[in-house]
Design a protein around this motif. Sequence first.
Motif, short mmCIF file in Angstrom:
data_model
loop_
_atom_site.label_atom_id
_atom_site.label_comp_id
_atom_site.label_asym_id
_atom_site.label_seq_id
_atom_site.Cartn_x
_atom_site.Cartn_y
_atom_site.Cartn_z
N ILE A 192 39.98 41.49 24.52
CA ILE A 192 41.43 41.45 24.68
C ILE A 192 41.84 42.20 25.95
O ILE A 192 42.71 41.74 26.71
CB ILE A 192 42.13 42.07 23.44
CG1 ILE A 192 41.84 41.23 22.20
CG2 ILE A 192 43.64 42.19 23.67
CD1 ILE A 192 42.35 39.80 22.24
N PHE A 193 41.18 43.31 26.21
CA PHE A 193 41.49 44.06 27.44
C PHE A 193 41.22 43.19 28.67
O PHE A 193 42.04 43.11 29.59
CB PHE A 193 40.66 45.35 27.49
CG PHE A 193 40.94 46.18 28.71
CD1 PHE A 193 41.99 47.09 28.72
CD2 PHE A 193 40.17 46.04 29.86
CE1 PHE A 193 42.26 47.84 29.86
CE2 PHE A 193 40.43 46.79 31.00
CZ PHE A 193 41.48 47.69 31.00
N ALA A 194 40.05 42.53 28.69
CA ALA A 194 39.71 41.69 29.84
C ALA A 194 40.70 40.55 29.99
O ALA A 194 41.14 40.22 31.11
CB ALA A 194 38.29 41.14 29.68
N TYR A 195 41.07 39.94 28.87
CA TYR A 195 42.02 38.82 28.92
C TYR A 195 43.36 39.29 29.48
O TYR A 195 43.93 38.66 30.38
CB TYR A 195 42.18 38.24 27.52
CG TYR A 195 43.18 37.12 27.40
CD1 TYR A 195 43.22 36.10 28.34
CD2 TYR A 195 44.09 37.08 26.35
CE1 TYR A 195 44.14 35.06 28.23
CE2 TYR A 195 45.00 36.05 26.22
CZ TYR A 195 45.03 35.04 27.17
OH TYR A 195 45.94 34.04 27.06
N VAL A 196 43.85 40.40 28.96
CA VAL A 196 45.15 40.92 29.41
C VAL A 196 45.06 41.34 30.88
O VAL A 196 45.97 41.06 31.68
CB VAL A 196 45.62 42.09 28.53
CG1 VAL A 196 46.88 42.73 29.11
CG2 VAL A 196 45.89 41.61 27.11
N LEU A 197 43.95 41.96 31.25
CA LEU A 197 43.79 42.36 32.64
C LEU A 197 43.81 41.13 33.56
O LEU A 197 44.40 41.15 34.64
CB LEU A 197 42.48 43.14 32.82
CG LEU A 197 42.16 43.62 34.24
CD1 LEU A 197 43.27 44.52 34.77
CD2 LEU A 197 40.84 44.37 34.28
N GLN A 237 30.34 41.82 42.44
CA GLN A 237 31.49 42.00 41.56
C GLN A 237 32.80 41.93 42.34
O GLN A 237 33.76 41.30 41.91
CB GLN A 237 31.43 43.35 40.86
CG GLN A 237 30.46 43.40 39.71
CD GLN A 237 30.40 44.79 39.13
OE1 GLN A 237 31.40 45.50 39.07
NE2 GLN A 237 29.22 45.19 38.70
N ALA A 238 32.82 42.61 43.48
CA ALA A 238 34.04 42.62 44.28
C ALA A 238 34.33 41.23 44.80
O ALA A 238 35.49 40.78 44.81
CB ALA A 238 33.90 43.61 45.43
N PHE A 258 25.67 32.46 37.57
CA PHE A 258 25.73 33.67 38.37
C PHE A 258 27.16 34.25 38.39
O PHE A 258 27.37 35.46 38.21
CB PHE A 258 25.28 33.33 39.79
CG PHE A 258 25.24 34.50 40.71
CD1 PHE A 258 24.24 35.45 40.61
CD2 PHE A 258 26.21 34.67 41.69
CE1 PHE A 258 24.20 36.53 41.47
CE2 PHE A 258 26.18 35.73 42.54
CZ PHE A 258 25.17 36.68 42.44
N PHE A 259 28.15 33.39 38.57
CA PHE A 259 29.54 33.88 38.63
C PHE A 259 29.99 34.40 37.27
O PHE A 259 30.78 35.34 37.19
CB PHE A 259 30.49 32.77 39.08
CG PHE A 259 30.23 32.32 40.48
CD1 PHE A 259 29.78 33.21 41.44
CD2 PHE A 259 30.44 31.01 40.84
CE1 PHE A 259 29.53 32.80 42.72
CE2 PHE A 259 30.19 30.59 42.14
CZ PHE A 259 29.73 31.50 43.08
N ALA A 269 30.65 41.48 34.49
CA ALA A 269 30.41 42.84 35.01
C ALA A 269 31.70 43.44 35.57
O ALA A 269 31.99 44.63 35.36
CB ALA A 269 29.33 42.78 36.09
N ALA A 270 32.47 42.62 36.26
CA ALA A 270 33.70 43.13 36.87
C ALA A 270 34.69 43.59 35.79
O ALA A 270 35.32 44.65 35.91
CB ALA A 270 34.34 42.04 37.74
N PHE A 271 34.83 42.81 34.73
CA PHE A 271 35.77 43.19 33.68
C PHE A 271 35.24 44.34 32.82
O PHE A 271 36.00 45.20 32.38
CB PHE A 271 36.13 41.99 32.80
CG PHE A 271 37.14 41.08 33.44
CD1 PHE A 271 38.47 41.47 33.54
CD2 PHE A 271 36.78 39.86 33.97
CE1 PHE A 271 39.41 40.65 34.14
CE2 PHE A 271 37.72 39.03 34.58
CZ PHE A 271 39.04 39.43 34.67
N ASP A 272 33.92 44.35 32.60
CA ASP A 272 33.34 45.46 31.85
C ASP A 272 33.59 46.78 32.56
O ASP A 272 33.87 47.81 31.94
CB ASP A 272 31.82 45.26 31.67
CG ASP A 272 31.51 44.40 30.46
OD1 ASP A 272 32.38 44.27 29.59
OD2 ASP A 272 30.40 43.83 30.41
#
Lengths: 199, 269
Positions: A36-41, A132-133, B45-46, B52-55
């Motif tokens: 839920i946090f990821a979705y809202v973010l 990630q970035a 991969f994405f 990872a980015a959201f974690d």
Amino acid sequence: MSQTGYDISDESLLAQYCGGREEAFTLIFRRYSRRIFAYVLGLVRDADVADDVTQKVFVKLARRPEAYSPTASFSSWLHRVARNAALDMLKSRSNQVAWEELDEGGEAAILDSEWRRGGERADESVSNDTVQALVARAIRSLEGSQREALVLREYSELSYREIAEITGRSLPNVKQDIFQARRILRAQLAPHLRRMESK
Amino acid sequence: MNHDRWEEMSSRYRDGDLDPRQRTQFEEHLEGCQACREAVEMNTFFAEGLKAAFDRAYPADFEARTLARISTGEGEADTASPTRPVAESWPGKAARWLRHGEFRLPVPVALAAAVCLIVFGAAVVRMVAPSVFGEGGRRVLIGSTMGEQEWIDVDAAEVEVRSLLKRTRTLLLALTTARPDEQGRYHLEAEEALSRDLIQEVRLLESNAYMDDNTDILSLIQDLEIILLDVSTWQGEADADRLALLRGGISDRSLIYRLATYEPRVGGD
């Protein structure tokens, strides 16, 4: 009850919580809070706001678990509650938005503007040369509905059907959004990845 | 096959959305197509990068803070809106909105409330706030934006709801009574109906029935939503079994009959 509760259905955990077993709520929280946090973010693109909205969703669930009716899956229902809470918050911040614009397209426009506003800030916490970035930046460039569908699919691991239920979009549109999102990510990131590989 | 089609299949392949025949077909194509192999690899991969980015953004103390907030009762009055309002009856909500004279709610909720007022509760609204009705016409004030009052035409909205029911009935009848050689055509019509956001309209009716506290019609509409989603994923001849199940489901629930005979409580003139 098992340690993780993964062998117990959401509905059963909720029923146990309604029956007074407080630990059942903790298991539900652990099962869903990251998703839920990821979705809202993904919707609001502001970690502090996502923190606040997600907290409110779980506080609401703890206070009134009976608000869930088992006509939809608990997962879909909880994501819809989170979506409504996030959109309510965004709308309250966009006080110049005419109500006629707040249809599905209007929601997407608000989400886009919030995300891009976030995009104007540098990603201080993530080094620019990390995957990630790069991925986070590319996700930011997606249209609202594409970004939402992709996060629900890849992070929350929901089915196309569940995503359609949550977002109110048709199943063909959900499939198309996810396909287009991946295509855009590939187009944007492939050159970076090749460059990183060649170093 | 156009290569865009293969690329689209690469996305559905990752999500396990291909039927066995399509999957085999796509895997055979993969053996000879470097671009599609790359697409499949990069999609994976994405996905890992996204997770990872959201974690990384998830606060380490989030669980402790939230559970503490719940246990202390903090923020009880400041909670997010539920998907479906259950604590307050719709006449109460209508009266509150009208008293405030200002639009503050999400549009889907407000539209649902407006249709609710029209189809189920115009008489009650008259009692609560008779002044909101326009001169001589069946109009309801649903709010105001930047000083401009927003009205909705009662008769037009009622026609919309009835039109929705009629289209839904027609679609389901066509799908469930078609000869095998006609099913493809009706399926295309069903998809077209879906692309016109039929589901959204059904959701509006659902909200309407919800606020009317009509649990029977609510359950019915939710069945209908599931069926419409089934229709949208039907793959034609390959899905003959699925169509049979769909038919059985509709028949078991007498969906068409119940929709056809459902009449909202008339609250207007």
